[in-house]
Design a protein around this motif. Structure first.
Motif, PDB file in Angstrom:
ATOM      1  N   VAL A  95     -34.692  -9.907 -16.740  1.00  0.00           N
ATOM      2  CA  VAL A  95     -33.806 -10.742 -16.191  1.00  0.00           C
ATOM      3  C   VAL A  95     -33.016 -11.583 -17.301  1.00  0.00           C
ATOM      4  O   VAL A  95     -33.808 -12.053 -18.158  1.00  0.00           O
ATOM      5  N   ALA A  96     -31.994 -12.033 -17.159  1.00  0.00           N
ATOM      6  CA  ALA A  96     -31.267 -12.939 -18.133  1.00  0.00           C
ATOM      7  C   ALA A  96     -31.242 -14.406 -17.425  1.00  0.00           C
ATOM      8  O   ALA A  96     -30.957 -14.555 -16.238  1.00  0.00           O
ATOM      9  N   ASP A 156     -33.925  -6.220  -7.598  1.00  0.00           N
ATOM     10  CA  ASP A 156     -33.209  -5.373  -8.448  1.00  0.00           C
ATOM     11  C   ASP A 156     -31.423  -5.578  -8.446  1.00  0.00           C
ATOM     12  O   ASP A 156     -31.147  -5.102  -9.398  1.00  0.00           O
ATOM     13  N   LYS A 157     -31.234  -5.809  -7.438  1.00  0.00           N
ATOM     14  CA  LYS A 157     -29.578  -6.074  -7.182  1.00  0.00           C
ATOM     15  C   LYS A 157     -29.170  -6.857  -8.233  1.00  0.00           C
ATOM     16  O   LYS A 157     -28.087  -6.867  -8.817  1.00  0.00           O
ATOM     17  N   THR A 158     -29.860  -8.011  -8.516  1.00  0.00           N
ATOM     18  CA  THR A 158     -29.650  -8.920  -9.453  1.00  0.00           C
ATOM     19  C   THR A 158     -29.525  -8.609 -10.802  1.00  0.00           C
ATOM     20  O   THR A 158     -28.653  -9.005 -11.761  1.00  0.00           O
ATOM     21  N   THR A 159     -30.559  -7.844 -11.238  1.00  0.00           N
ATOM     22  CA  THR A 159     -30.460  -7.241 -12.588  1.00  0.00           C
ATOM     23  C   THR A 159     -30.129  -5.778 -12.687  1.00  0.00           C
ATOM     24  O   THR A 159     -30.418  -5.211 -13.691  1.00  0.00           O
ATOM     25  N   ASN A 198     -23.969  -3.824 -14.074  1.00  0.00           N
ATOM     26  CA  ASN A 198     -23.972  -4.726 -15.110  1.00  0.00           C
ATOM     27  C   ASN A 198     -24.512  -6.034 -14.405  1.00  0.00           C
ATOM     28  O   ASN A 198     -24.222  -6.794 -13.429  1.00  0.00           O
ATOM     29  N   PRO A 199     -25.969  -6.228 -15.086  1.00  0.00           N
ATOM     30  CA  PRO A 199     -26.972  -7.416 -14.332  1.00  0.00           C
ATOM     31  C   PRO A 199     -26.084  -8.813 -14.648  1.00  0.00           C
ATOM     32  O   PRO A 199     -25.275  -8.988 -15.426  1.00  0.00           O
ATOM     33  N   SER A 231     -26.153  -4.094 -24.759  1.00  0.00           N
ATOM     34  CA  SER A 231     -26.431  -5.048 -23.505  1.00  0.00           C
ATOM     35  C   SER A 231     -25.346  -4.302 -22.432  1.00  0.00           C
ATOM     36  O   SER A 231     -24.138  -4.286 -22.817  1.00  0.00           O
ATOM     37  N   PRO A 232     -25.594  -4.135 -21.300  1.00  0.00           N
ATOM     38  CA  PRO A 232     -24.852  -3.247 -20.282  1.00  0.00           C
ATOM     39  C   PRO A 232     -23.486  -3.716 -20.303  1.00  0.00           C
ATOM     40  O   PRO A 232     -22.569  -3.110 -20.130  1.00  0.00           O
TER      41      PRO A 232
END
Ligand code: TXA
Ligand code: MG
Length: 373
Positions: free
Chosen positions: A133-134, A124-127, A76-77, A261-262
């Motif tokens: 990216v949000a 990638d960890k953040t998204t 879940n980003p 959206s995840p």
């Protein structure tokens, strides 16, 4: 996981009310918070929507701590928070589209999050591995001051334990995350009360992935005819209880076969107490006539309470605020959901409100809160 002796710093209300960003930037508590963020630690802080749990968005090991502290699913980003448009340039692969310009001009700073393609500075960890990216520019003087002191883009989900209602007051964060993070900044109540609206602005239309603080109507007004209605966030239109067979493999909610959206696929905002939605007045009347016990509560709008007042004498009622002012209901809804578990209740029935304006976001959260596993 490391245990912290969590510090709680109350920030001077006057600086916030007067929107004194320079004053806030020299506040010793916020300077200490910024130091922690720069060192890769977590800090919880208020925004105008809900409290956020922040980390340096460019530091994967800092971001990893968010997932651990919240027990958040790894796929879940996160939303990346910025204080100015130069920061957007550092994160986004391309400049804003026409629609992106219009939306950010109208709603930033504020409760709107845009999905754009990311540059590699955002790990990638953040998204959660996505190429997008949000991004959001919050409209709270304290949040803006804090981001400015750090000079960083700050990844911040809502500062609740995963699955719990989002926090709108510092004590909600204390309840969920104390000992798990080093610092909570108390800046009073989050005003909007529901999270930001998440919109995907890639391509030439706008998709609402999560309804929130900026309404569908407001977005439509700004962008004209571009809103892609049929692909908006998943809505549980016909049933307040999501049936198992409506869940795809891996419990991924699908709309027309497409994952949305995840974050929308998880059970969310849920009190432990079973929550049912009163979708229409006939059902309410039946409920009242059935004479519910004291371990059942009805959550009613002020108007409905006034209308049925004489019949509600022996029934436990919690008021949710005025139907005609859904913004007030929005600002209280998460605290109300949190309060249900503090009472010994077997069942709670909550009145549906019109899904117009911010009422759409309120009903989205209530429907998610009513889902049981
Ligand atoms: O108001 C808010 O948005 C608050 C405050 C703290 O800013 N933040 C917040 O974050 O609500 P969070 O993590 O609780 O919700 C973020 C939502 C999730 O549904 C997530 O799946 C979605 O945004 N999201 C994040 N990045 C995304 C991306 N690249 N593509 C699609 N959805 C994304
Ligand atoms: Mg959240």
């Amino acid at each position: 996981m490391r245990e912290y002796k969590t510090k709680i710093y109350k920030i001077d209300d006057k600086l916030i009310k007067e929107e004194n960003i320079e004053g806030l930037k020299s506040d010793s508590f916020l300077i200490e918070a910024a130091e922690l963020l720069k060192k890769g630690e977590l800090v919880a802080f208020p925004t105008e929507t809900v409290y956020g749990l922040g980390a340096d968005a460019t530091n994967p090991s800092a971001v990893e701590k968010i997932y651990l502290a919240k027990e958040r699913p790894q796929d879940n980003p996160l939303i990346v928070h910025i204080a100015n448009l130069e920061q957007l340039d550092e994160i986004a692969k391309e400049g804003l589209s026409n629609i992106g310009e219009k939306l950010t001009k109208a709603f930033w700073p504020g409760p709107l999050t845009i999905i754009v393609s990311k540059k590699s500075i955002i790990p990638d960890k953040t998204t959660a591995g996505l190429e997008s990216v949000a991004v959001r520019m919050p409209n709270h003087p304290l949040t803006r001051a804090l981001i400015e002191i750090t000079g960083l883009a700050i990844a911040a989900p809502s500062a609740n334990k995963s699955g719990a209602p989002s926090p709108t007051k510092a004590f909600h964060v204390i309840n969920d995350l104390s000992a798990k993070i080093p610092l909570i900044i108390d800046g009073g109540s989050a005003e909007v009360g529901v999270e930001s609206t998440v919109v995907d602005i890639r391509g030439d239309n706008v998709k609402i992935l999560r309804p929130g603080g900026v309404s569908r109507e407001e977005i439509k007004e700004v962008i004209g005819g571009y809103l892609y209605e049929s692909d908006s966030s998943y809505q549980f239109k016909n049933s307040s209880q999501l049936r198992k067979e409506e869940l795809g493999t891996n419990n991924i909610l699908r709309e027309a076969g497409r994952p949305v959206s995840p974050g929308m696929k998880y059970r969310h905002y849920s009190p432990e107490t079973p929550l049912y939605i009163i979708e229409n007045e006939d059902f309410l009347k039946e409920l009242i006539q059935s004479g519910p016990d004291q371990d059942t509560a009805l959550v009613l709008s002020d108007e409905t309470y006034a209308k049925y007042f004489s019949l509600l004498e022996d029934i436990k009622v919690i008021k949710m605020g005025p139907r005609r002012k859904p913004a007030i209901i929005a600002s209280n809804i998460f605290e109300l959901l949190r309060s249900l578990d503090k009472q010994v209740l077997k069942n709670v029935y909550i009145e549906a409100i019109p899904e117009k304006g911010i009422g759409e976001a309120v009903m989205n959260r209530i429907r998610k809160a009513s889902i049981r596993e």
